[in-house]
Motif scaffolding. Structure first.
Motif, PDB file in Angstrom:
ATOM      1  N   SER A  10       0.847  -1.188   0.000  1.00  0.00           N
ATOM      2  CA  SER A  10       0.000   0.000   0.000  1.00  0.00           C
ATOM      3  C   SER A  10       0.882   1.237   0.000  1.00  0.00           C
ATOM      4  CB  SER A  10      -0.920   0.028   1.229  1.00  0.00           C
ATOM      5  OG  SER A  10      -1.758  -1.095   1.276  1.00  0.00           O
ATOM      6  N   PRO A  12       0.485   5.932  -0.722  1.00  0.00           N
ATOM      7  CA  PRO A  12      -0.250   7.054  -1.322  1.00  0.00           C
ATOM      8  C   PRO A  12       0.099   7.199  -2.802  1.00  0.00           C
ATOM      9  CG  PRO A  12       0.896   7.705   0.705  1.00  0.00           C
ATOM     10  CD  PRO A  12       1.419   6.359   0.321  1.00  0.00           C
ATOM     11  N   SER A  13      -0.787   7.818  -3.562  1.00  0.00           N
ATOM     12  CA  SER A  13      -0.527   8.074  -4.977  1.00  0.00           C
ATOM     13  C   SER A  13       0.743   8.896  -5.145  1.00  0.00           C
ATOM     14  CB  SER A  13      -1.703   8.835  -5.596  1.00  0.00           C
ATOM     15  OG  SER A  13      -2.870   8.057  -5.572  1.00  0.00           O
ATOM     16  N   ASP A 102      -5.134  -0.256  -1.671  1.00  0.00           N
ATOM     17  CA  ASP A 102      -5.125   0.822  -0.693  1.00  0.00           C
ATOM     18  C   ASP A 102      -5.325   0.270   0.716  1.00  0.00           C
ATOM     19  OD1 ASP A 102      -7.828   0.226  -0.444  1.00  0.00           O
ATOM     20  OD2 ASP A 102      -8.507   2.024  -1.491  1.00  0.00           O
ATOM     21  N   ASN A 150      -5.464  12.892   1.236  1.00  0.00           N
ATOM     22  CA  ASN A 150      -5.694  11.451   1.382  1.00  0.00           C
ATOM     23  C   ASN A 150      -4.422  10.730   1.819  1.00  0.00           C
ATOM     24  OD1 ASN A 150      -8.365  11.735   0.582  1.00  0.00           O
ATOM     25  ND2 ASN A 150      -7.959  11.221  -1.557  1.00  0.00           N
ATOM     26  N   GLU A 154      -3.802   8.013   4.836  1.00  0.00           N
ATOM     27  CA  GLU A 154      -3.267   6.668   4.597  1.00  0.00           C
ATOM     28  C   GLU A 154      -2.006   6.424   5.423  1.00  0.00           C
ATOM     29  OE1 GLU A 154      -4.268   5.316   0.158  1.00  0.00           O
ATOM     30  OE2 GLU A 154      -3.219   7.227   0.243  1.00  0.00           O
TER      31      GLU A 154
END
Length: 202
Positions: A10, A12-13, A102, A150, A154
């Motif tokens: 996982s 973050p973008s 995610d 976001n 995360e």
């Protein structure tokens, strides 16, 4: 033969998770993806059972209610899920399975497959993450702002993962990831037959 492992990644973008995943899959042929189910329409060139299992909404919902997914999510109005039974067959055959998902999906995996191992890829700083998101040129300012917001949520969940890998240098981050993967394959829980054979047990 050892039991296959589930490796969950996982991040973050913009952190480089997809690039690291591709590098790992290329080096280790025993590691692969399971084929997911989706309710969206097949795109040109996609083959049912190869790229996805394409299901109608009712079929997907029935499988979800029956607990047939290791994890599932709704994305842009379509549903996606990983079938649990084929996944367990892959693991029993000694195949390792990579999940690029995610935090919400990872939480579901932790419940459905408690023996899975989890790695979280983090940026060296939020400023660097913002720079990378701007550099790739895929999003407008509003979207980048939302992605950064976001990302903080995360990263706040990363404490329960088994490994934290900082991607400040791609080569170093990949070495950390491959080391974690190799170490995971050596865990006693995935090599029970080795001990049983040595002890003369069937």
């Amino acid at each position: 033969m050892r039991q296959g492992i589930v490796l969950v990644l996982s991040a973050p973008s913009g952190t480089g998770k997809s690039t690291l995943s591709e590098m790992l899959l290329k080096e280790f042929p025993n590691l692969g993806y399971s084929v997911s189910c989706t309710t969206r329409q097949a795109r040109a060139g996609e083959i049912n059972g190869v790229h996805y299992h394409f299901l109608c909404l009712d079929d997907f919902e029935n499988k979800r209610k029956n607990g047939e997914f290791a994890e599932w999510a709704q994305v842009h109005g379509n549903f996606y899920g990983t079938p649990l039974l084929p996944l367990k067959k892959m693991l029993a055959a000694g195949r390792d399975v990579l999940f690029d998902i995610d935090v919400q999906g990872a939480v579901q995996i932790k419940t459905s497959l408690p023996e899975a191992t989890f790695a979280f890829i983090i940026p060296p700083s939020m400023e660097e993450l913002g720079r990378r998101l701007h550099k790739r040129g895929l999003d407008n300012e509003e979207t980048i702002f939302q992605r950064l917001a976001n990302a903080k949520k995360e990263i706040a969940e990363a404490y329960w993962y088994d490994a934290l890998i900082v991607n400040d240098d791609l080569a170093r981050a990949y070495n950390d990831l491959r080391s974690f993967y190799i170490a995971s394959t050596l865990m006693p829980s995935h090599n029970k037959s080795l001990v049983q054979t040595l002890l003369g047990e069937k």
